[in-house]
Design a protein around this motif. Structure first.
Motif, PDB file in Angstrom:
ATOM      1  N   GLY A  38     -27.744  -5.635 -33.575  1.00  0.00           N
ATOM      2  CA  GLY A  38     -26.806  -5.986 -32.519  1.00  0.00           C
ATOM      3  C   GLY A  38     -27.284  -7.149 -31.671  1.00  0.00           C
ATOM      4  O   GLY A  38     -28.277  -7.803 -31.982  1.00  0.00           O
ATOM      5  N   VAL A  39     -26.574  -7.393 -30.576  1.00  0.00           N
ATOM      6  CA  VAL A  39     -26.889  -8.542 -29.725  1.00  0.00           C
ATOM      7  C   VAL A  39     -27.030  -8.179 -28.247  1.00  0.00           C
ATOM      8  O   VAL A  39     -27.362  -9.029 -27.427  1.00  0.00           O
ATOM      9  CB  VAL A  39     -25.807  -9.637 -29.871  1.00  0.00           C
ATOM     10  N   GLY A  40     -26.735  -6.941 -27.882  1.00  0.00           N
ATOM     11  CA  GLY A  40     -26.893  -6.536 -26.503  1.00  0.00           C
ATOM     12  C   GLY A  40     -25.605  -6.630 -25.699  1.00  0.00           C
ATOM     13  O   GLY A  40     -24.639  -7.291 -26.090  1.00  0.00           O
ATOM     14  N   THR A  47     -20.268  -8.817 -23.858  1.00  0.00           N
ATOM     15  CA  THR A  47     -19.348  -9.150 -22.765  1.00  0.00           C
ATOM     16  C   THR A  47     -18.887 -10.595 -22.869  1.00  0.00           C
ATOM     17  O   THR A  47     -17.693 -10.906 -22.735  1.00  0.00           O
ATOM     18  CB  THR A  47     -20.025  -8.913 -21.407  1.00  0.00           C
ATOM     19  N   ALA A  48     -19.832 -11.508 -23.130  1.00  0.00           N
ATOM     20  CA  ALA A  48     -19.503 -12.933 -23.243  1.00  0.00           C
ATOM     21  C   ALA A  48     -18.609 -13.207 -24.443  1.00  0.00           C
ATOM     22  O   ALA A  48     -17.680 -14.029 -24.376  1.00  0.00           O
ATOM     23  CB  ALA A  48     -20.787 -13.753 -23.340  1.00  0.00           C
ATOM     24  N   ALA A  54     -29.251 -23.725 -19.486  1.00  0.00           N
ATOM     25  CA  ALA A  54     -29.621 -22.855 -18.372  1.00  0.00           C
ATOM     26  C   ALA A  54     -28.952 -21.490 -18.472  1.00  0.00           C
ATOM     27  O   ALA A  54     -29.500 -20.483 -18.035  1.00  0.00           O
ATOM     28  CB  ALA A  54     -29.252 -23.533 -17.053  1.00  0.00           C
ATOM     29  N   GLU A  55     -27.745 -21.461 -19.041  1.00  0.00           N
ATOM     30  CA  GLU A  55     -26.985 -20.222 -19.140  1.00  0.00           C
ATOM     31  C   GLU A  55     -26.774 -19.831 -20.602  1.00  0.00           C
ATOM     32  O   GLU A  55     -26.572 -20.698 -21.455  1.00  0.00           O
ATOM     33  CB  GLU A  55     -25.621 -20.379 -18.461  1.00  0.00           C
ATOM     34  N   PRO A  56     -26.812 -18.543 -20.906  1.00  0.00           N
ATOM     35  CA  PRO A  56     -26.473 -18.099 -22.275  1.00  0.00           C
ATOM     36  C   PRO A  56     -25.003 -18.392 -22.553  1.00  0.00           C
ATOM     37  O   PRO A  56     -24.189 -18.513 -21.630  1.00  0.00           O
ATOM     38  CB  PRO A  56     -26.754 -16.594 -22.238  1.00  0.00           C
ATOM     39  N   TRP A  57     -24.637 -18.494 -23.832  1.00  0.00           N
ATOM     40  CA  TRP A  57     -23.258 -18.857 -24.163  1.00  0.00           C
ATOM     41  C   TRP A  57     -22.791 -18.181 -25.444  1.00  0.00           C
ATOM     42  O   TRP A  57     -23.581 -17.862 -26.325  1.00  0.00           O
ATOM     43  CB  TRP A  57     -23.103 -20.372 -24.270  1.00  0.00           C
ATOM     44  N   ALA A  58     -21.487 -17.989 -25.499  1.00  0.00           N
ATOM     45  CA  ALA A  58     -20.834 -17.420 -26.682  1.00  0.00           C
ATOM     46  C   ALA A  58     -19.677 -18.312 -27.079  1.00  0.00           C
ATOM     47  O   ALA A  58     -19.100 -19.011 -26.244  1.00  0.00           O
ATOM     48  CB  ALA A  58     -20.332 -16.009 -26.392  1.00  0.00           C
ATOM     49  N   ALA A  59     -19.330 -18.299 -28.358  1.00  0.00           N
ATOM     50  CA  ALA A  59     -18.190 -19.085 -28.842  1.00  0.00           C
ATOM     51  C   ALA A  59     -17.606 -18.418 -30.070  1.00  0.00           C
ATOM     52  O   ALA A  59     -18.326 -17.793 -30.859  1.00  0.00           O
ATOM     53  CB  ALA A  59     -18.625 -20.508 -29.184  1.00  0.00           C
ATOM     54  N   LEU A  60     -16.290 -18.560 -30.209  1.00  0.00           N
ATOM     55  CA  LEU A  60     -15.589 -18.141 -31.424  1.00  0.00           C
ATOM     56  C   LEU A  60     -15.082 -19.410 -32.095  1.00  0.00           C
ATOM     57  O   LEU A  60     -14.224 -20.105 -31.564  1.00  0.00           O
ATOM     58  CB  LEU A  60     -14.415 -17.210 -31.091  1.00  0.00           C
ATOM     59  N   ALA A  96     -14.788 -14.846 -24.557  1.00  0.00           N
ATOM     60  CA  ALA A  96     -14.391 -15.938 -25.453  1.00  0.00           C
ATOM     61  C   ALA A  96     -13.180 -15.546 -26.297  1.00  0.00           C
ATOM     62  O   ALA A  96     -12.289 -16.369 -26.550  1.00  0.00           O
ATOM     63  CB  ALA A  96     -15.562 -16.326 -26.355  1.00  0.00           C
ATOM     64  N   ALA A  97     -13.127 -14.285 -26.709  1.00  0.00           N
ATOM     65  CA  ALA A  97     -11.991 -13.815 -27.509  1.00  0.00           C
ATOM     66  C   ALA A  97     -10.704 -13.822 -26.686  1.00  0.00           C
ATOM     67  O   ALA A  97      -9.638 -14.216 -27.184  1.00  0.00           O
ATOM     68  CB  ALA A  97     -12.279 -12.412 -28.039  1.00  0.00           C
TER      69      ALA A  97
END
Length: 394
Positions: free
Chosen positions: A355-357, A362-363, A285-291, A367-368
């Motif tokens: 790029g990714v926008g 921001t996301a 349901a929500e976009p996500w980021a991860a390192l 995560a960083a």
């Protein structure tokens, strides 16, 4: 007429990855054991990878180090041992017998034969001598609980014996009996790595006698391991399965048949899921980021990676041996790289063309900061470094 083969596209594969690899917030776990059970195996060649991979998937990342050390060295609910492709992994303890029987025994036989052959070429003592030294060392290790090779050599001085390896070759070297023997015993499932000599990033380990486990039938163990992995990572092609396990294709096909795996269709061709995993999986349901760290089990999970990693990014993210470095993820795709600088800052760079926008950036920044927050004063340098990681690290 049989059931139609369902097509699973890249978008759905990324949705499966997000939840089953515990990379989205709602899917994060409360303990290292939960994460390990979901992923089946955590790459352990680089000790820091284990902790960084777990921290990215835990609800409370600040507990990563103490909770993981407790699981590895106190409760022994996780075990670091050799597994697929003759690589060191961390497994849930209840899978150690399965891994040993399905992948370890064949490698162990080759390793012991290779050691005896190298010793014979060097004029070193024979198999009977080695067996005597081995039994003496295991007795000493049992008495000590945990010990380094140096400490074991105090109890069994013959472990210090040296022999020349590959005499006359460009890679000629000198090995001690302890170095090679401990490696063989590790693959044979007789010893495991214990506490490191330093912090959680240290690659120097003590050794301990391996927990006892039942001896399983080869075919049964292979079927069990394949089922666990497909549930975590399916769908996967035969090429993915053969690469991840290190088995022959005949072993893969036998195990697929034994578990009643269902065929599906991918862009890469025919693939498989466990029998009850054919239904569609919705996008998060929500976009996500991860390192994720170097050698992370998600980044290294499949041989065919185009559905989550654009081919043009690979030269920046992999070393010459095929080891992946630290990666930045956005909505199930690798979009960049990160590194830790000497002052502790987590530096990252988007490598995806175009790029990714702003939302993604921001996301990723959040995560960083999350990663920097729990790593604290520890400095992490990947064991296998990539061009962009070196550049970002400064």
């Amino acid at each position: 007429m049989g059931d139609a083969v369902r097509y699973i596209g890249p978008v759905e594969r990324r949705a499966r990855l997000a939840s089953r690899q515990r990379l989205i917030g709602p899917a994060r776990a409360s303990s290292p054991e939960e994460v390990a059970a979901s992923l089946v195996a955590l790459h352990g060649s680089d000790p820091a990878t284990v902790y960084l991979a777990l921290g990215a998937r835990l609800t409370d990342a600040t507990r990563t180090v103490p909770a993981t050390e407790r699981a590895l060295y106190e409760s022994r609910s996780l075990v670091r041992m050799h597994g697929m492709r003759h690589t060191v992994f961390v497994f849930p303890t209840d899978l150690t017998a399965v891994v040993h029987a399905s992948t370890g025994l064949a490698v162990a036989a080759r390793e012991r034969a290779s050691l005896l052959k190298d010793m014979a070429k060097a004029g070193a003592p024979d198999a009977a001598w080695l067996k005597e030294v081995e039994e003496s060392m295991l007795s000493a290790l049992a008495l000590r609980g945990q010990a380094t090779a140096t400490e074991l050599a105090e109890d069994e001085p013959r472990l210090r014996e040296r022999f020349v390896y590959a005499a006359g070759k460009s890679y000629e070297g000198v090995h001690t009996v302890s170095t090679r023997l401990l490696r063989v015993l590790g693959v044979e499932g007789k010893v495991v790595r214990g506490r490191p000599l330093g912090s959680w990033t240290s690659g120097q380990f003590r050794w301990a006698v391996a927990p006892e486990h039942p001896e399983l039938d080869l075919a049964e163990a292979q079927s069990t391991l394949l089922a666990h992995w497909l549930r975590a990572c399916g769908p996967a092609t035969e090429a993915d399965l053969k690469w991840w396990t290190g088995w022959k294709v005949t072993d893969v096909r036998r195990a697929l048949a034994a578990i009643g795996a269902r065929e599906v269709s991918l862009d890469e061709g025919p693939a498989y899921v466990v029998a009850d995993d054919v239904d569609p999986v919705a996008d998060p349901a929500e976009p996500w980021a991860a390192l994720l760290p170097a050698l992370d089990p998600t980044a290294m999970g499949w041989q065919q990676r185009d559905w989550y990693l654009a081919p043009e990014l690979r030269p920046h993210l992999f070393d010459y041996s095929g080891n992946v470095g630290p990666t930045v993820w956005w909505n199930g795709q690798v979009v960049g790289a990160w590194a830790q600088r000497p002052d502790g800052e987590i530096a990252w760079r988007v490598l995806a063309p175009g790029g990714v926008g702003r939302e993604a950036e921001t996301a990723i920044g959040v995560a960083a900061e999350r990663l920097r927050g729990w790593v604290g004063e520890t400095r992490v340098t990947p064991r296998f470094r990539t061009p962009v990681e070196k550049e970002l690290a400064g």
